[in-house]
Design an enzyme around this catalytic site. Structure first.
Site, PDB file in Angstrom:
ATOM      1  N   GLY A 115      20.651  -1.425  -2.054  1.00  0.00           N
ATOM      2  CA  GLY A 115      21.052  -2.663  -1.383  1.00  0.00           C
ATOM      3  C   GLY A 115      22.572  -2.881  -1.136  1.00  0.00           C
ATOM      4  N   CYS A 164       8.796  12.771  -5.584  1.00  0.00           N
ATOM      5  CA  CYS A 164       7.856  13.626  -4.852  1.00  0.00           C
ATOM      6  C   CYS A 164       6.546  13.765  -5.690  1.00  0.00           C
ATOM      7  CB  CYS A 164       8.453  14.935  -4.339  1.00  0.00           C
ATOM      8  SG  CYS A 164       9.846  14.618  -3.282  1.00  0.00           S
ATOM      9  N   GLY A 208      16.211  14.363   3.610  1.00  0.00           N
ATOM     10  CA  GLY A 208      15.443  15.295   2.745  1.00  0.00           C
ATOM     11  C   GLY A 208      14.991  16.541   3.539  1.00  0.00           C
TER      12      GLY A 208
HETATM   13  C1  LIG Z   1      14.382   5.272   6.368  1.00  0.00           C
HETATM   14  C2  LIG Z   1      14.809   5.868   5.145  1.00  0.00           C
HETATM   15  C3  LIG Z   1      14.856   7.234   4.752  1.00  0.00           C
HETATM   16  C4  LIG Z   1      15.026   7.638   3.524  1.00  0.00           C
HETATM   17  N1  LIG Z   1      14.940   8.897   3.370  1.00  0.00           N
HETATM   18  C5  LIG Z   1      15.226   9.762   2.128  1.00  0.00           C
HETATM   19  C6  LIG Z   1      14.959  11.069   1.780  1.00  0.00           C
HETATM   20  O1  LIG Z   1      14.900  11.685   2.572  1.00  0.00           O
HETATM   21  N2  LIG Z   1      15.557  11.454   0.587  1.00  0.00           N
HETATM   22  C7  LIG Z   1      15.999  10.747  -0.627  1.00  0.00           C
HETATM   23  O2  LIG Z   1      15.975  11.121  -1.409  1.00  0.00           O
HETATM   24  N3  LIG Z   1      15.982   9.460  -0.249  1.00  0.00           N
HETATM   25  C8  LIG Z   1      15.566   8.665   0.750  1.00  0.00           C
HETATM   26  N4  LIG Z   1      15.687   7.524   1.207  1.00  0.00           N
HETATM   27  C9  LIG Z   1      16.316   6.545   0.138  1.00  0.00           C
HETATM   28  C10 LIG Z   1      17.791   6.368   0.225  1.00  0.00           C
HETATM   29  O3  LIG Z   1      18.238   7.479  -0.037  1.00  0.00           O
HETATM   30  C11 LIG Z   1      18.165   5.359  -0.944  1.00  0.00           C
HETATM   31  O4  LIG Z   1      17.712   6.100  -2.128  1.00  0.00           O
HETATM   32  C12 LIG Z   1      17.133   3.932  -1.051  1.00  0.00           C
HETATM   33  O5  LIG Z   1      17.314   3.505   0.487  1.00  0.00           O
HETATM   34  C13 LIG Z   1      17.901   2.675  -1.790  1.00  0.00           C
HETATM   35  O6  LIG Z   1      19.358   2.505  -0.993  1.00  0.00           O
HETATM   36  P1  LIG Z   1      19.464   1.275  -0.087  1.00  0.00           P
HETATM   37  O7  LIG Z   1      18.944   0.213  -0.438  1.00  0.00           O
HETATM   38  O8  LIG Z   1      21.114   1.369  -0.018  1.00  0.00           O
HETATM   39  O9  LIG Z   1      18.986   1.739   1.159  1.00  0.00           O
HETATM   40  C14 LIG Z   1      15.359   6.876   2.449  1.00  0.00           C
HETATM   41  C15 LIG Z   1      15.485   5.615   2.650  1.00  0.00           C
HETATM   42  C16 LIG Z   1      15.474   4.943   4.042  1.00  0.00           C
HETATM   43  C17 LIG Z   1      15.529   3.569   4.012  1.00  0.00           C
END
Ligand SMILES: Cc1cc2nc3c(=O)[nH]c(=O)nc-3n(C[C@H](O)[C@H](O)[C@H](O)COP(=O)(O)O)c2cc1C
Ligand SMILES: Cc1cc2nc3c(=O)[nH]c(=O)nc-3n(C[C@H](O)[C@H](O)[C@H](O)COP(=O)(O)OP(=O)(O)OC[C@H]3O[C@@H](n4cnc5c(N)ncnc54)[C@H](O)[C@@H]3O)c2cc1C
Ligand SMILES: Cc1cc2nc3c(=O)[nH]c(=O)nc-3n(C[C@H](O)[C@H](O)[C@H](O)COP(=O)(O)OP(=O)(O)OC[C@H]3O[C@@H](n4cnc5c(N)ncnc54)[C@H](O)[C@@H]3O)c2cc1C
Ligand SMILES: Cc1cc2nc3c(=O)[nH]c(=O)nc-3n(C[C@H](O)[C@H](O)[C@H](O)COP(=O)(O)O)c2cc1C
Ligand code: FES
Ligand code: FES
Lengths: 274, 339, 339, 274
Positions: free
Chosen positions: C261, C147, C63
């Site tokens: 997930g 946000c 982001g």
């Molecule tokens: C370490 C970390 C940083 C993240 N940074 C952002 C971000 O900067 N902007 C955003 O929209 N989502 C961010 N996310 C959310 C992920 O893009 C995603 O929506 C969320 O982790 C769910 O997917 P997952 O379970 O596969 O991780 C972040 C997630 C993690 C774990």
């Protein structure tokens, strides 16, 4: 090894959650495994055919997979204070379980559930097993033979490798098999064998997948020449608690919803809502 | 923190006692803070032979509704990563059948029985509360507001502060029993709901109920549960639950009962330190029923080992604004800017 | 479903191609539907030597914010049951530094780069969108609306349909790039938000962002994360994510990008069958980076084995009301009566 | 066993996530274990002291614990294509790891991170290790001795059982220990030993818990009689990705936030924000 195994306790005392240690593992039926583990003596002695145990299938360091897995009791050995189950590696829990070596520690809940009921006047018992459905019926066959009854045991599998070796059954049992690929016994489904025995049998006992139950029911209902034997089926449901608390494992019967973990897993075929 | 008396023996007995309805003359005093959660302990009798129910702090019954319900079609449960989904559909004998059957059993028990009630109209909650008011064997009510409000087009009571408040007030007026209101994690702002039910007369709040989830059976190409969606519970949801308990404990003065994924001592301590006065254990009862009693023992050991005289000494220690009730919503949201 | 041409060879090549902005002249065509998620794949360069980035369908950058941010104090991450919490605090070089540094690298890549943007005011979203509009190397924007809105006292944009719509419209007017709006699971009604951003001109929606959670360090007796709360992600949240994708896919006609997930083929199939046209992988990249490419291969194998010509044939198959957009909110809530 | 071990690949080719098979386990330092596993040859050959690997610490059937755990490389054996790590059973992941038998399969990412940097003109190297901090410094000691440098290796532990047996270190190394309970070597903290060697050392290398670093820094800064040696410290942070993508493992330095997984884990003491 048994956590709460005070022999003075009632069979249904506080000991139904216990720690068992694996004392033997034996490959059977292709990739399945007979897993034998220690249990409190009164549990091994009181356990009857049709009952099951629920096992945690993970290391203590992990919270996944979360829920216990039910396994029918395949044999008990009260003298050695042991229970045996037959495990087919299928998904996450069973795959973990078949990998556990002798000496591994299992967290066990049980025995749970009701039992098969052999009527006092029954002489001829027909057992119809598909795959690991063999397990509870093997225990029942042993109990019945010990009481001097006649047992015919039908087992179906994909191929010869998926069958129980005859040595696992008591010698008195008539053991007949069917395989889908014809590599052993009759080619086809185990239920194709049923029509030949259904007139002979006083009672039928079955354990296997849902489609097998449907075919079995057709075969039994098609028998119009003699009194139909009563049929008891051990049904499979996803379970959480195993003790009737969560209401997650229901079976629809003619008299409403029943817990398959307490009021089952064994149901009369005629009681089930088809 | 440790009194002379407690110290005199070789091991002192830590003080576990907690009153979950301190402002209610009928009070709700528990000998320890460990409570099996609604829907996960049946009616207190199913685990006999496995769990010594009399040693528990209290227990909560399966949710009771005005009329009997046969529940949802099968399948009703499925496992998820470190969690489970359930769509039992509130199978229960209805309030009348319930009153006939279970409280008479509980009457002689020393463990307090808390009855969980669910309904789809404010009046129905009130009716049930009135019927339970003087039933011997019933120690308190837990009001499940994660239910659709029929007169609001099926919108969930627990997502709206006004509707949550209405249910609470109706129940409060219908009974002198201690009233615990069980909050839904689906609300956009759980603080607002907690404050609304506190103002409406709740003696305590409990949280969290399940999150709404779904699993798809990729072989059958349809949702696993016959109901499509189900309630997510178990260790998977613990971080959400701890966060909500922490936030609610900042915003209300009544006792907070924490739950969501508790599977042992370390989890329970997280909730106490976040501000929970007592905890409930749901899903973990299924996997490890023996853990309930072990948790009571472990908690005692832990308090002794850390020379803490009373459990209340650690309630909220991780929460600098615990019971401050002056926290503004914006501060809490600001803290929520994460990744 | 399988064309002659596909069938002619020994193994046909399943059609993976997906356009995530079919109504936008600048389109967003992916060769396959597998996309690493924002914050979990850095700027596309960190995994070089481990993941062959050029084989991916696309990737989403960390982001970006209007000004540079050094992020939150440490600790920023902690593990939870089958999940993790993060409170990175949007550490990034700011839009100007970002534009100088990364798009020039991506310009020669064949994999589309999607830029994730975050801000605390509507105008700031618009400004960033305008600055990115014709930057070579940038294929699309993903608008993170999880946000706090400074002018709304810190209330999260993504929890309110009006605010979500305002951000979307402002970005839409500021750029002709494909615009994906990334929904927050904290909204009480994700359908309402999805419909609002569709109406405001989003080319696609992606969901879910993280749930807000907390872990407590029971030894230190304070929250593990310096920020107290963090975003929960990983397998633990999958059931919530599948449910929301299923619901949103019923309510909008634009493409839905599912995430939450996903750790392998079975999980990805759940999202496709629920109605996602493409999927993002976040947390699982950390545990199993090699899984990203394996997933593309496994998906091909699965389609072949099941004789499915095009991925689009399974999108929404588990969802009878997929893209019907006539579903009323009350029906969905009624379905949510669980336990 | 190595998934992508084509020897033509660049050391930082696609092979940094690989499958290793455990070839040996050896208990050391009380309850810790040296775990040796196979690795692609170019990785074993290119790995340098200070680098680490990230391991999945769960069975494939489980999604918990979710994240990889970083472990410093203790030794490499390019000839046998093996890496060795030193694991202390501490929490969920490490407890799982020390239970894995020879033959078990590990999912490995690495080597990752920067290395200790020995200045070309350095002759006398002082190493200060606390507990499993012994691991990266053992590898460094081996590298330094091979280059003919003088190494003094200080190790601290709770008691004699927690120390590395002298046989694990090259014979050329001066090995001095401290234990909290005085059961071996000097009684007290390992950093109590430092003042005696700090004037002798051209460089100091340290790995251990945070309080050890603070004491070490005090000892070094207190040395007012000679040029202070430069100090490199391998710091520990919770990690997720291990490659600089998540920004979860930051270390605050005088020049801002740095990733400990890529720009670390080794930092100059003077660079760190204290
Ligand atoms: C370490 C970390 C940083 C993240 N940074 C952002 C971000 O900067 N902007 C955003 O929209 N989502 C961010 N996310 C959310 C992920 O893009 C995603 O929506 C969320 O982790 C769910 O997917 P997952 O379970 O596969 O991780 C972040 C997630 C993690 C774990
Ligand atoms: C009373 C009773 C007795 C039993 N006795 C025995 C016994 O004696 N021996 C024995 O081996 N088993 C027995 N079982 C079955 C056993 O309890 C487990 O259900 C079985 O081992 C599978 O569990 P698992 O963890 O291996 O699989 P899981 O990973 O939990 O998978 C099980 C379920 O998930 C579904 N599933 C798996 N993968 C997918 C996918 N990709 N997409 C969609 N759905 C999927 C399956 O259809 C199944 O419903 C019994 C069950 C019951 C209820
Ligand atoms: C670069 C680097 C190199 C490393 N090298 C080595 C090495 O060579 N050998 C080695 O053994 N380890 C090493 N580690 C540490 C290792 O990666 C793991 O962190 C360690 O093994 C603990 O992981 P675990 O899964 O066993 O513990 P976990 O269960 O994950 O616990 C770890 C964290 O949780 C906290 N914690 C645990 N229980 C509680 C509780 N009840 N309440 C609050 N907090 C709790 C701990 O304080 C700790 O921060 C290294 C780490 C790094 C970053
Ligand atoms: C099978 C099942 C049935 C439940 N039934 C009810 C119920 O009837 N009423 C209620 O308020 N909560 C019910 N719950 C929610 C739990 O009481 C608890 O709030 C939730 O599961 C979170 O706690 P846990 O993670 O410890 O399970 C049920 C949960 C499960 C798993
Ligand atoms: S498994 Fe819980 S009621 Fe049967
Ligand atoms: S662990 Fe992800 S940036 Fe270091």
């Amino acid at each position: 090894m048994t956590e709460l195994a005070s022999p003075t306790q009632h069979p249904t005392g506080w000991s139904r959650e216990f720690i068992g240690e694996i004392t033997a593992t034996e490959p059977v039926m292709g990739d399945s495994v007979l897993v034998t583990f220690t249990s409190p003596p009164q549990l091994a002695a009181s356990c009857r055919a049709g009952q099951f145990v629920e096992l945690l299938c993970r290391t203590p360091q992990s919270s996944d997979p979360l829920l216990r897995r039910p396994f029918s009791v395949y044999a008990t050995n009260p003298a050695r204070q042991e229970l045996t189950i037959l495990v087919r590696p299928f998904g996450r829990g069973s795959a973990w379980l078949v990998e556990q070596p002798v000496g591994a520690i299992l967290d066990v809940l049980g025995p749970l559930g009701n039992t098969f009921t052999v009527a006092p006047k029954s002489k001829n018992l027909l057992m119809v097993a598909g795959g690991v459905g063999a397990a509870p019926l093997l225990m029942l066959a042993n109990e019945a033979v010990a009481k001097g009854m006649n047992v015919t045991y039908l087992l179906g599998a994909m191929n010869a490798g998926g069958l129980l070796a005859p040595g696992h059954l008591p010698g008195e049992v008539e053991y007949i098999v069917a395989t889908i690929d014809g590599s052993a016994g009759r080619q086809g489904f185990v239920t194709d064998l049923v029509s030949e025995y259904v007139q002979w049998a006083d009672q039928v006992f079955a354990c296997g997948p849902e489609p097998m139950f449907r075919s079995l029911r057709r075969e039994v209902l098609a028998n119009r020449f003699a009194a139909k034997p009563t049929v008891q089926m051990s049904v499979e449901r996803t379970m959480a608690c195993g003790v009737g608390a969560c209401l997650g494992c229901m079976v629809e019967t003619r008299r409403g919803m029943r817990t398959s973990c307490v009021e089952g897993p064994v149901f009369e075929m005629d009681e089930l809502a088809w | 923190m440790v009194t002379e008396e407690q110290q005199s023996g070789e091991q002192w007995v830590p003080d576990f006692t907690v009153d979950l309805a301190p402002d209610n003359p009928r009070e709700l005093v528990l000998r320890n803070p460990v409570i099996p959660a609604s829907g996960c302990f049946g009616y207190g009798i199913e685990y006999s032979g496995i769990v010594d129910v009399q040693r528990l702090g209290a227990f909560v019954s399966k949710g009771i509704t005005p009329a009997p319900r046969s529940g949802n079609p099968m399948p009703r449960i499925t496992e998820t990563p470190s969690g489970m989904l359930n769509a039992i559909g509130l199978q229960n004998p209805g309030i009348r059948g319930f009153i006939r059957k279970y409280p008479p059993i509980w009457e002689s028990w020393r463990v307090p029985a808390i009855v969980n009630i669910s309904a789809e109209a404010v009046e129905d909650y009130a009716t049930m509360a009135r019927m339970l008011d003087d039933v011997p064997g019933v120690a308190a009510l837990e009001v499940n507001i994660s239910c659709p409000n029929i007169s609001a087009g099926g919108y969930c009571f627990g997502w709206d502060p006004v509707m949550s408040s209405e249910v609470t007030r109706a129940v409060r007026e219908a009974t002198t029993l201690p009233v615990i209101v069980k909050l839904s994690p689906g609300a956009v702002d759980v603080i607002e709901i907690a404050q609304a039910v506190e103002d409406a007369g709740a003696d305590a709040v409990s949280l969290i109920n399940t999150l709404v989830g779904m699993s798809i059976d990729t072989r059958a190409r349809k949702p696993v549960l016959a109901n499509n969606t189900g309630g997510l519970s178990g260790p998977a949801v613990k971080p959400v639950a701890v966060r909500m308990v922490y936030q609610v404990a900042q915003a209300v003065r009544i006792p907070v009962i924490g739950m969501g994924g508790i599977s042992g001592l370390a989890d329970a301590l997280e909730f106490f330190m976040a501000g929970a006065s007592a905890i409930q254990v749901g899903t973990a009862v299924f996997s490890e029923p023996g853990m309930l009693i072990r948790l009571i023992d472990d908690l005692g050991e832990w308090l002794r080992a850390n020379r803490i005289a009373s459990l209340s000494d650690i309630v909220g220690v991780a929460n600098p604004r615990f019971h401050s009730t002056t926290v503004r919503h914006s501060e809490i949201v600001a803290e929520m800017v994460g990744q």
